[in-house]
Design a protein around this motif. Structure first.
Motif, PDB file in Angstrom:
ATOM      1  N   LYS A 271       0.833  -1.208   0.000  1.00 50.13           N
ATOM      2  CA  LYS A 271       0.000   0.000   0.000  1.00 50.13           C
ATOM      3  C   LYS A 271       0.865   1.255   0.000  1.00 50.13           C
ATOM      4  N   ARG A 272       1.909   1.244   0.807  1.00 49.89           N
ATOM      5  CA  ARG A 272       2.801   2.406   0.884  1.00 49.89           C
ATOM      6  C   ARG A 272       3.473   2.666  -0.466  1.00 49.89           C
ATOM      7  N   GLU A 273       3.948   1.605  -1.102  1.00 48.67           N
ATOM      8  CA  GLU A 273       4.623   1.787  -2.386  1.00 48.67           C
ATOM      9  C   GLU A 273       3.641   2.138  -3.500  1.00 48.67           C
ATOM     10  N   LEU A 274       2.433   1.610  -3.451  1.00 51.64           N
ATOM     11  CA  LEU A 274       1.432   1.979  -4.449  1.00 51.64           C
ATOM     12  C   LEU A 274       1.127   3.470  -4.383  1.00 51.64           C
ATOM     13  N   GLU A 275       1.008   3.993  -3.181  1.00 57.62           N
ATOM     14  CA  GLU A 275       0.785   5.439  -3.031  1.00 57.62           C
ATOM     15  C   GLU A 275       1.918   6.220  -3.701  1.00 57.62           C
ATOM     16  N   LEU A 308     -10.260   0.156  -4.782  1.00 58.92           N
ATOM     17  CA  LEU A 308     -11.474  -0.574  -4.402  1.00 58.92           C
ATOM     18  C   LEU A 308     -11.206  -1.531  -3.241  1.00 58.92           C
ATOM     19  N   VAL A 309     -10.089  -2.245  -3.317  1.00 62.66           N
ATOM     20  CA  VAL A 309      -9.758  -3.201  -2.256  1.00 62.66           C
ATOM     21  C   VAL A 309      -9.509  -2.465  -0.941  1.00 62.66           C
ATOM     22  N   GLY A 310      -8.904  -1.288  -1.021  1.00 57.38           N
ATOM     23  CA  GLY A 310      -8.736  -0.481   0.180  1.00 57.38           C
ATOM     24  C   GLY A 310     -10.071  -0.112   0.802  1.00 57.38           C
ATOM     25  N   GLU A 311     -11.048   0.232  -0.034  1.00 60.11           N
ATOM     26  CA  GLU A 311     -12.389   0.533   0.468  1.00 60.11           C
ATOM     27  C   GLU A 311     -13.028  -0.712   1.080  1.00 60.11           C
ATOM     28  N   ARG A 312     -12.842  -1.845   0.423  1.00 62.29           N
ATOM     29  CA  ARG A 312     -13.467  -3.090   0.896  1.00 62.29           C
ATOM     30  C   ARG A 312     -12.988  -3.468   2.295  1.00 62.29           C
ATOM     31  N   TYR A 313     -11.711  -3.307   2.561  1.00 59.25           N
ATOM     32  CA  TYR A 313     -11.163  -3.751   3.842  1.00 59.25           C
ATOM     33  C   TYR A 313     -10.896  -2.588   4.799  1.00 59.25           C
ATOM     34  N   ALA A 314     -11.569  -1.455   4.537  1.00 54.62           N
ATOM     35  CA  ALA A 314     -11.490  -0.274   5.411  1.00 54.62           C
ATOM     36  C   ALA A 314     -10.054   0.190   5.615  1.00 54.62           C
ATOM     37  N   GLU A 315      -9.273   0.153   4.542  1.00 57.86           N
ATOM     38  CA  GLU A 315      -7.906   0.668   4.555  1.00 57.86           C
ATOM     39  C   GLU A 315      -7.752   1.603   3.356  1.00 57.86           C
ATOM     40  N   PRO A 316      -8.421   2.746   3.402  1.00 59.06           N
ATOM     41  CA  PRO A 316      -8.526   3.603   2.215  1.00 59.06           C
ATOM     42  C   PRO A 316      -7.198   4.225   1.793  1.00 59.06           C
ATOM     43  N   PHE A 317      -7.102   4.458   0.486  1.00 54.45           N
ATOM     44  CA  PHE A 317      -5.959   5.172  -0.069  1.00 54.45           C
ATOM     45  C   PHE A 317      -6.203   6.677   0.032  1.00 54.45           C
ATOM     46  N   SER A 318      -5.167   7.449  -0.245  1.00 59.97           N
ATOM     47  CA  SER A 318      -5.222   8.900  -0.076  1.00 59.97           C
ATOM     48  C   SER A 318      -6.064   9.568  -1.158  1.00 59.97           C
ATOM     49  N   ASP A 319      -6.412  10.827  -0.908  1.00 58.07           N
ATOM     50  CA  ASP A 319      -7.125  11.613  -1.915  1.00 58.07           C
ATOM     51  C   ASP A 319      -6.267  11.809  -3.165  1.00 58.07           C
ATOM     52  N   SER A 393     -17.905  -2.397  -8.739  1.00 54.05           N
ATOM     53  CA  SER A 393     -18.711  -1.575  -7.834  1.00 54.05           C
ATOM     54  C   SER A 393     -19.037  -2.336  -6.557  1.00 54.05           C
ATOM     55  N   LEU A 394     -19.239  -3.640  -6.670  1.00 52.67           N
ATOM     56  CA  LEU A 394     -19.538  -4.454  -5.490  1.00 52.67           C
ATOM     57  C   LEU A 394     -18.350  -4.543  -4.536  1.00 52.67           C
ATOM     58  N   ILE A 395     -17.124  -4.442  -5.060  1.00 48.26           N
ATOM     59  CA  ILE A 395     -15.959  -4.460  -4.166  1.00 48.26           C
ATOM     60  C   ILE A 395     -16.004  -3.249  -3.241  1.00 48.26           C
ATOM     61  N   ALA A 396     -16.420  -2.113  -3.789  1.00 49.87           N
ATOM     62  CA  ALA A 396     -16.535  -0.896  -2.977  1.00 49.87           C
ATOM     63  C   ALA A 396     -17.793  -0.902  -2.121  1.00 49.87           C
ATOM     64  N   GLY A 397     -18.639  -1.925  -2.289  1.00 46.06           N
ATOM     65  CA  GLY A 397     -19.868  -2.000  -1.510  1.00 46.06           C
ATOM     66  C   GLY A 397     -20.927  -1.036  -1.985  1.00 46.06           C
ATOM     67  N   ARG A 398     -20.903  -0.724  -3.283  1.00 47.80           N
ATOM     68  CA  ARG A 398     -21.849   0.241  -3.830  1.00 47.80           C
ATOM     69  C   ARG A 398     -22.509  -0.326  -5.081  1.00 47.80           C
ATOM     70  N   SER A 399     -23.681   0.174  -5.367  1.00 48.11           N
ATOM     71  CA  SER A 399     -24.296  -0.122  -6.654  1.00 48.11           C
ATOM     72  C   SER A 399     -23.737   0.853  -7.676  1.00 48.11           C
ATOM     73  N   ALA A 400     -23.519   0.371  -8.887  1.00 46.25           N
ATOM     74  CA  ALA A 400     -22.991   1.242  -9.931  1.00 46.25           C
ATOM     75  C   ALA A 400     -23.955   2.388 -10.201  1.00 46.25           C
ATOM     76  N   GLN A 401     -23.426   3.616 -10.228  1.00 44.85           N
ATOM     77  CA  GLN A 401     -24.247   4.780 -10.532  1.00 44.85           C
ATOM     78  C   GLN A 401     -24.436   4.879 -12.044  1.00 44.85           C
ATOM     79  N   ILE A 402     -25.686   5.037 -12.460  1.00 46.46           N
ATOM     80  CA  ILE A 402     -26.007   5.065 -13.884  1.00 46.46           C
ATOM     81  C   ILE A 402     -26.413   6.473 -14.288  1.00 46.46           C
TER      82      ILE A 402
END
Length: 657
Positions: A271-275, A308-319, A393-402
Motif C-alpha cells: 500500500k505504501r509503495e502503491l501510493e 477498491l480493495v482499500g475501500e473493501r477492507y477499510a484501509e482507504p488510499f489517499s485523496d 462496484s460491489l468491491i466498494a460495496g456500492r451499486s454502480a451509478q447510472i
C-alpha cells in the motif's frame, strides 16, 4: 541483436546504484537456487485461509441483480466448459486432457523445469514465445468460469477451475520453471486466484479452499506467490507498470487471503509503495509516463482495483491516489473521438487485469473508464454497464451509478495535457491527437515509440491517420524494431535515423528530447493550433519543429514542419488506417483518400518541393503496416515524401474533407 550486445546496452542504461542492486540480485538468485536444490521451499507459519471475499452484499441479492442485468450472457459461458482459451485473438488453446503448462502453445517448445530466475525468457529456442506461454498461465480465463459458477451453482465450472489450479500447482514447484521467472506474471496469477476465490465465496464462505483437491497445497502456493513478489519486486529502470502490477498482486493477495503476520507487513509495504508509484508514474494531468495508451489502461485499472480493495477492507488510499485515477480516466476519455475508440499510441500487449465476461471486451478502455465513472464520478451510461462495472462496484460495496441520459460529447474543442505532452483538437467532424510527450518511463522507456510530433486523426469517429500498433514483443526483432520506429508513424525521419536509438526489444539508448507548446484557440474554438519540437536523430544539432492547425469551419488541417541545425535528407510519412485507400490526384503532389461506404473524402495537398509516392505493405525494408492486435498485421497505404533539405527548410501539407 545478440544476447551479449543486449546485455551491454542494458548495462549502459543503468546507474551505479542499479548496477550494485543487480549484482545483489544475482547473489540472491544463486543463494536461492542452492537452497531450492537442498529442498527448501518458503512456507507460511500457520495455515493460509480467507479474510473474506471481495464482493460486498448478500449473495442471493448479488446473484439476483446479476441475472436481471446479464441473463442474456449466460449462454456464452457454456462453451467455456470445452476448455478452449483464446489468446490474443489469433491462437486457441485447449486446457483439458493433461495440459502442459510449460509448453508454448504457439511453437510447441517445452520450457525447461530449471531455476526460474536463471531461464532466459527472451530465448525463443529455449522457451518459445514467452508472451503466449505466460498469458494462459496468468489464469485470466478462470475468472469467467468462476462467475458462471457463482451465478448458476453449476458444479461443472468448479471442477474445471479447480482442476486447472491443481494441475498448475503440481507442475510448477516454487522457483522452478518459466512461470517463476517474471514477478509480474506471478502477481497477475495471484490477482486471478483472489477474484476466483471471492466469486466462489458467494456460494461457500471458504471459497477455493473447500473446492480444491488439497487446501494445504493451495495455501502454500498462495503464500509462495506473495513471498516471491515481495522478494523480487521490479526496481530502478525496471520499475514501470510492472512494479505497480506486482504491488497489486501483493496487496490483493494479502487482503483477500490470511497470510498471518507476514501478510500484514507485506500488505502495508504494498500500500505504501502503491501510493508512491501513483505519483511517480502518472503526471498531474493524468498521463501515464510510459507514453503508451494500453499501458496507461493497465496502470489505471491496477490503481483503481487497489483503491477498491482499500475501500473493501477499510484501509482507504489517499485523496491524491484517488485523484490520479480520475485524472487518468479523463485523459484517456479525451483521446476517444465521439462514436469511436481510443487509438493505439506506443506499445500494446492486449492483456487484461481481470475479465468477468466469457469473451474479451470489444472496448477495454470504455469498460474500465465506465467502472471508474460508476463509483468515483457522476456515473456511467447505461449502455456501458459491463460486468466489470458491476463486479468492481460491489468491491466498494456500492451499486454502480447510472447516468440515464444519452451519451454526451461534452469535451472542450481543444485540450492540452502539458505534463504528458499531448494535445487534442476537435471540430468540423475531426478529432486529432498530437503527441509531443517524452519517449517513455523510466530510463529504458520500454514501451515508448519514436513517435514525437506524430498525430492521429479521426473523422466522425473513424480513424483515418493512425499509429501503427505493436505486432510483436519477444519474437521477430526486425518487426519489433519497425513498429517502434519513426518511419512507422506520422512523423519526420531525418538522415535515415529514428528520433531515438533502439538498444533492444524494450530498451532505448540515445533518447530524443521534445517539448510541446501552448494550445492556441480562437474565441469561438473554430481555429486551434498546437506546436512542438524534437531533437535527436543521432545528431544533437538537428531539431524538428511541427505545428498543426485545425480550421473547423473550413474543415481543414494544416501541418507545417521545419528542420533546423543543418542540411538533411528528410522522409515525411503519413500512415492511413487499413480501411482507407489512397489515390493520386491530378497534380503530382495532390492525393485523395476514401473509405468505402463513408461519406468523407480526404483531400491531401502535399508540399510540391518533395517527391511523393504511395507505398503499401513492403517487407524489405518494412514499410506500410498496421497491427490491431499482437500477432496480427495488415498492409496499409502510407504517403511518403522525400527531400534533400537545407537548414531552415519549411514543409507545408494540407488535409481537407
Amino acid at each position: 541483436m545478440s544476447s551479449l550486445a543486449w546485455k551491454i546496452n542494458r548495462i549502459k542504461a543503468m546507474s551505479p546504484a542499479e548496477l550494485l542492486f543487480r549484482v545483489g540480485r544475482v547473489v540472491q538468485g544463486k543463494v536461492e537456487k542452492q537452497r531450492l536444490s537442498a529442498g527448501w521451499r518458503p512456507k507460511p507459519k500457520g495455515s493460509v485461509g480467507s479474510r473474506g471475499g471481495l464482493f460486498q452484499g448478500e449473495s442471493e441479492q448479488i446473484v439476483s441483480q446479476w441475472r436481471a442485468a446479464y441473463a442474456g450472457q449466460l449462454a456464452g459461458y457454456e462453451p467455456l466448459l470445452d476448455g478452449d482459451v483464446d489468446i490474443f485473438g489469433h491462437l486457441k488453446v485447449n486446457l483439458l486432457d493433461g495440459f502442459n503448462w510449460h509448453r508454448d502453445p504457439e511453437s510447441g517448445i517445452v520450457a525447461p523445469l530449471l531455476y526460474g530466475k536463471g531461464i532466459d525468457y527472451r530465448d525463443n529456442h529455449q522457451v518459445g514465445n514467452c508472451k503466449t506461454l505466460w498469458e494462459v498461465a496468468r489464469h485470466p480465463h478462470l475468472v469467467p468460469l468462476a462467475v458462471a459458477y457463482a451465478v448458476t451453482g453449476d458444479e461443472r465450472y468448479v471442477r474445471l477451475v479447480t482442476s486447472q489450479i491443481d494441475s498448475w500447482i503440481a507442475q510448477n514447484p516454487f522457483g522452478l520453471g518459466v512461470h517463476w521467472c517474471s514477478t509480474l506474471e506471478v502477481a497477475l496469477r495471484l490477482v486471478a486466484w483472489a477474484l476466483v476465490h471471492s466469486l466462489f465465496c458467494l456460494r461457500d464462505e471458504q471459497g477455493l479452499f473447500s473446492r480444491v483437491s488439497d487446501s494445504e497445497a493451495l495455501g502454500n502456493a498462495i503464500y509462495q506467490h506473495a513471498h516471491f513478489i515481495r522478494h523480487y519486486l521490479s526496481r530502478h529502470s525496471s520499475a514501470n507498470n510492472h512494479l505497480i502490477g506486482e504491488l497489486t498482486g501483493l496487496w490483493l493477495g494479502c487482503r483477500v487471503f490470511d497470510l498471518g503476520a507476514e501478510g500484514e507487513v507485506w500488505a502495508a509495504l504494498a500500500k505504501r509503495e502503491l501510493e508512491a508509484e501513483a505519483v511517480k508514474q502518472v503526471f498531474e494531468d493524468g498521463v501515464n509516463k510510459e507514453q503508451a495508451n494500453y499501458y496507461h489502461l493497465w496502470v489505471m485499472e491496477y490503481l483503481y482495483l487497489n483503491w477498491l480493495v482499500g475501500e473493501r477492507y477499510a484501509e482507504p488510499f489517499s485523496d491524491t491516489f484517488r485523484e490520479r485515477i480520475i485524472g487518468m480516466q479523463r485523459f484517456i476519455s479525451a483521446l476517444r473521438p465521439p462514436g469511436g475508440v481510443v487509438p493505439q499510441i506506443g506499445d500494446s500487449d492486449d492483456g487484461v487485469v481481470a475479465r468477468f465476461e466469457p469473451a474479451d471486451s470489444p472496448d477495454p478502455y470504455r469498460e474500465v473508464c465506465s467502472a471508474i465513472q460508476a463509483v468515483l464520478e457522476d456515473g456511467c451510461e447505461a449502455q456501458y454497464l459491463s460486468q466489470k462495472v458491476f463486479w468492481y462496484s460491489l468491491i466498494a460495496g456500492r451499486s454502480a451509478q447510472i447516468d440515464a441520459g444519452p451519451e454526451a460529447d461534452d469535451q472542450p474543442a481543444g485540450q492540452l495535457f502539458p505534463k504528458g505532452g499531448y494535445a487534442v483538437l476537435r471540430g468540423g467532424g475531426a478529432h486529432l491527437i498530437f503527441d509531443a510527450g517524452p519517449l517513455g518511463y523510466p530510463s529504458i522507456a520500454a514501451h515508448g515509440h519514436a513517435d514525437a510530433l506524430s498525430f492521429c486523426m479521426a473523422l466522425d469517429g473513424q480513424w483515418w491517420l493512425v499509429d501503427p500498433g505493436t505486432y510483436c514483443y519477444h519474437t521477430q526483432p526486425d518487426w519489433r524494431d519497425y513498429f517502434r520506429s519513426t518511419a512507422a508513424h506520422n512523423a519526420l525521419e531525418v538522415n535515415g535515423h529514428d528520433q531515438s536509438l533502439i538498444g533492444g526489444a524494450f530498451l532505448w539508448l540515445q533518447r530524443s528530447k521534445q517539448q510541446i507548446g501552448e494550445l492556441q484557440q480562437s474565441a469561438d474554438g473554430e481555429q486551434q493550433s498546437i506546436s512542438g519540437s524534437v531533437s535527436g536523430y543521432a545528431d544533437p544539432q538537428i531539431r524538428h519543429h511541427r505545428e498543426i492547425t485545425l480550421d473547423a469551419r473550413q474543415r481543414k488541417l494544416r501541418v507545417t514542419d521545419r528542420i533546423e541545425g543543418g542540411a538533411a535528407a528528410l522522409r515525411l510519412l503519413f500512415q492511413f488506417h487499413p480501411n482507407v485507400r489512397l489515390y493520386p490526384g491530378e497534380l503530382k503532389h495532390h492525393f485523395y483518400a476514401e473509405i468505402e461506404g463513408e461519406p468523407h473524402r480526404l483531400e491531401i495537398c502535399a508540399d510540391e518541393a518533395l517527391q511523393w509516392e504511395v507505398r503499401h505493405g513492403e517487407e524489405n525494408p518494412h514499410l506500410g503496416w498496421y497491427s490491431e492486435r499482437l500477432g496480427q498485421k495488415v498492409p496499409i497505404d502510407v504517403l511518403v515524401g522525400t527531400l534533400q533539405a537545407a537548414s531552415g527548410c519549411t514543409i507545408n501539407c494540407e488535409f481537407s474533407w
